[in-house]
Design a protein around this motif. Structure first.
Motif, PDB file in Angstrom:
ATOM      1  N   SER A   1     -11.453 -10.586  -6.209  1.00 35.20           N
ATOM      2  CA  SER A   1     -10.123 -11.149  -5.966  1.00 35.20           C
ATOM      3  C   SER A   1      -9.156 -10.139  -5.350  1.00 35.20           C
ATOM      4  CB  SER A   1      -9.534 -11.672  -7.286  1.00 35.20           C
ATOM      5  OG  SER A   1     -10.364 -12.675  -7.845  1.00 35.20           O
ATOM      6  N   LEU A   2      -9.605  -8.913  -5.133  1.00 35.76           N
ATOM      7  CA  LEU A   2      -8.725  -7.891  -4.557  1.00 35.76           C
ATOM      8  C   LEU A   2      -8.361  -8.247  -3.122  1.00 35.76           C
ATOM      9  CD1 LEU A   2     -10.418  -4.584  -5.830  1.00 35.76           C
ATOM     10  CD2 LEU A   2      -8.258  -5.564  -6.602  1.00 35.76           C
ATOM     11  N   PRO A   3      -7.138  -7.945  -2.708  1.00 33.72           N
ATOM     12  CA  PRO A   3      -6.735  -8.220  -1.324  1.00 33.72           C
ATOM     13  C   PRO A   3      -7.477  -7.316  -0.347  1.00 33.72           C
ATOM     14  CG  PRO A   3      -5.041  -6.952  -2.466  1.00 33.72           C
ATOM     15  CD  PRO A   3      -6.044  -7.349  -3.504  1.00 33.72           C
ATOM     16  N   SER A   4      -7.535  -7.747   0.905  1.00 39.05           N
ATOM     17  CA  SER A   4      -8.233  -6.983   1.948  1.00 39.05           C
ATOM     18  C   SER A   4      -7.225  -6.448   2.960  1.00 39.05           C
ATOM     19  CB  SER A   4      -9.262  -7.860   2.664  1.00 39.05           C
ATOM     20  OG  SER A   4     -10.168  -8.414   1.750  1.00 39.05           O
ATOM     21  N   PRO A   5      -6.701  -5.251   2.746  1.00 39.19           N
ATOM     22  CA  PRO A   5      -5.738  -4.689   3.700  1.00 39.19           C
ATOM     23  C   PRO A   5      -6.404  -4.461   5.053  1.00 39.19           C
ATOM     24  CG  PRO A   5      -6.457  -3.016   2.139  1.00 39.19           C
ATOM     25  CD  PRO A   5      -7.002  -4.321   1.651  1.00 39.19           C
ATOM     26  N   GLU A   6      -5.646  -4.654   6.109  1.00 39.31           N
ATOM     27  CA  GLU A   6      -6.196  -4.497   7.456  1.00 39.31           C
ATOM     28  C   GLU A   6      -6.704  -3.081   7.681  1.00 39.31           C
ATOM     29  OE1 GLU A   6      -4.834  -5.210  12.118  1.00 39.31           O
ATOM     30  OE2 GLU A   6      -3.527  -5.820  10.459  1.00 39.31           O
ATOM     31  N   VAL A   7      -7.804  -2.967   8.378  1.00 37.89           N
ATOM     32  CA  VAL A   7      -8.411  -1.666   8.673  1.00 37.89           C
ATOM     33  C   VAL A   7      -7.948  -1.218  10.064  1.00 37.89           C
ATOM     34  CG1 VAL A   7     -10.543  -0.348   8.910  1.00 37.89           C
ATOM     35  CG2 VAL A   7     -10.432  -2.252   7.282  1.00 37.89           C
ATOM     36  N   PRO A   8      -7.120  -0.175  10.162  1.00 32.33           N
ATOM     37  CA  PRO A   8      -6.627   0.247  11.479  1.00 32.33           C
ATOM     38  C   PRO A   8      -7.667   1.037  12.272  1.00 32.33           C
ATOM     39  CG  PRO A   8      -5.735   1.657   9.749  1.00 32.33           C
ATOM     40  CD  PRO A   8      -6.527   0.582   9.049  1.00 32.33           C
ATOM     41  N   GLU A   9      -7.602   0.903  13.579  1.00 27.49           N
ATOM     42  CA  GLU A   9      -8.518   1.629  14.465  1.00 27.49           C
ATOM     43  C   GLU A   9      -8.389   3.133  14.299  1.00 27.49           C
ATOM     44  OE1 GLU A   9     -10.585   0.774  17.129  1.00 27.49           O
ATOM     45  OE2 GLU A   9     -10.408  -1.401  17.145  1.00 27.49           O
ATOM     46  N   THR A  10      -7.217   3.594  13.909  1.00 36.48           N
ATOM     47  CA  THR A  10      -6.970   5.039  13.817  1.00 36.48           C
ATOM     48  C   THR A  10      -7.816   5.725  12.750  1.00 36.48           C
ATOM     49  OG1 THR A  10      -5.103   4.513  12.355  1.00 36.48           O
ATOM     50  CG2 THR A  10      -4.603   4.901  14.683  1.00 36.48           C
ATOM     51  N   LEU A  11      -8.414   4.941  11.847  1.00 34.87           N
ATOM     52  CA  LEU A  11      -9.264   5.538  10.813  1.00 34.87           C
ATOM     53  C   LEU A  11     -10.541   6.120  11.419  1.00 34.87           C
ATOM     54  CD1 LEU A  11      -9.104   3.008   7.828  1.00 34.87           C
ATOM     55  CD2 LEU A  11      -7.947   5.203   8.046  1.00 34.87           C
ATOM     56  N   PHE A  12     -10.868   5.693  12.621  1.00 29.99           N
ATOM     57  CA  PHE A  12     -12.124   6.123  13.243  1.00 29.99           C
ATOM     58  C   PHE A  12     -11.885   7.097  14.390  1.00 29.99           C
ATOM     59  CE2 PHE A  12     -12.392   1.835  11.536  1.00 29.99           C
ATOM     60  CZ  PHE A  12     -13.447   1.949  10.669  1.00 29.99           C
TER      61      PHE A  12
END
Length: 280
Positions: A269-280
């Motif tokens: 049930s945890l929310p899914s925060p957006e994954v930014p491109e900058t992490l890569f």
């Protein structure tokens, strides 16, 4: 700075002295005898991706019902996909293949495997004992009795150990969430394009990000023990993020229901925060 996760050699079951060599061998082994990622399009004519998904979703429930270890489920799905990669099967025999592969996997992984009769029972006696035994012989002979294969669960144990190295007290939420994410990939046929170690590492990456966006989810210790840089995980992480984000709308809810339980801290049930491109 890299934390040595093999420094504790007091527990012989951890195989600390040989862990590095063992996982190097597993990384080589995962590239061998892999299921084809296009068998639905090239080999199978009577079954679809959705039928496979329904089967795996049901097998998750069977695994829970009989309290089997997770490795049994992962090996079951691997055996199903490996068989379907080469052998055409009719739609009405897909469930038979599923319970037969779980019977084989449970004999390999469990201390006490359910009987053939029990596997027949859970299909409402759709198949007879002789039909299951005949299919077992077909599958085992096709596989040349080679049942050992590294799955995403195999790598996840090591990668989680590396991820927990920065915690004084192991994070149960991280462990449960990562397991939830990896289990979700079993349902999705499209994840066959990724090798198991990549799926496991990507699940750790995404889980760490979901639980804490204040710092980068990857570090030197994880890169060293997984042998993956963030860029190597980009496609898999985004695929996993889309899968997690759409899970609440999926009619296949066995895994979601499982990980909504309090014993798994309700991580589904945890929310899914957006994954930014900058992490890569």
């Amino acid at each position: 700075m890299i934390t040595d996760i093999d420094s504790d050699d007091k527990d012989p079951q951890m195989c600390s002295l040989y862990a590095s060599e063992i996982y190097n061998n597993l990384r080589a082994a995962e590239l061998m005898r892999r299921p084809r990622s296009d068998f639905m399009e090239t080999v199978q004519r009577d079954i679809t991706q959705s039928m496979r998904g329904v089967l795996v979703d049901w097998l998750v429930e069977v695994c829970e019902e009989y309290k089997m270890v997770p490795d049994t489920l992962y090996l079951t799905v691997y055996l199903i996909d490996l068989f379907l990669s080469q052998q055409y099967i009719e739609q009405q025999k897909l469930q038979l293949l599923g319970i037969t592969c779980m019977l084989i996997a449970s004999k390999y992984e469990e201390i006490c495997s359910p009987s053939v009769e029990e596997f027949c029972f859970i299909t409402d006696s759709t198949y007879t004992k002789s039909e299951v035994l005949k299919m077992e012989s077909i599958v085992l002979n096709y596989l040349n009795f080679q049942l050992s294969a590294p799955t995403a669960k195999t790598f996840l144990r090591r990668f989680l150990r590396a991820a927990q190295a920065s915690h004084q007290i192991p994070s149960l939420e991280l462990e449960f969430l990562t397991n939830y994410l990896v289990e979700l990939t079993l349902i999705d046929y499209n994840f066959l394009v990724f090798v198991p170690s990549n799926v496991a590492a990507s699940a750790v990456f995404l889980a760490r990000w979901m639980l804490d966006q204040s710092c980068h989810p990857w570090n030197d210790t994880l890169e060293y023990y997984t042998c993956y840089k963030p860029l190597d995980l980009k496609n898999t992480v985004f695929a996993l993020y889309r899968l997690k984000s759409s899970d609440s709308r999926s009619p296949l809810n066995a895994i979601r229901s499982k990980y909504k339980q309090d014993k798994f801290k309700g991580v589904a049930s945890l929310p899914s925060p957006e994954v930014p491109e900058t992490l890569f």
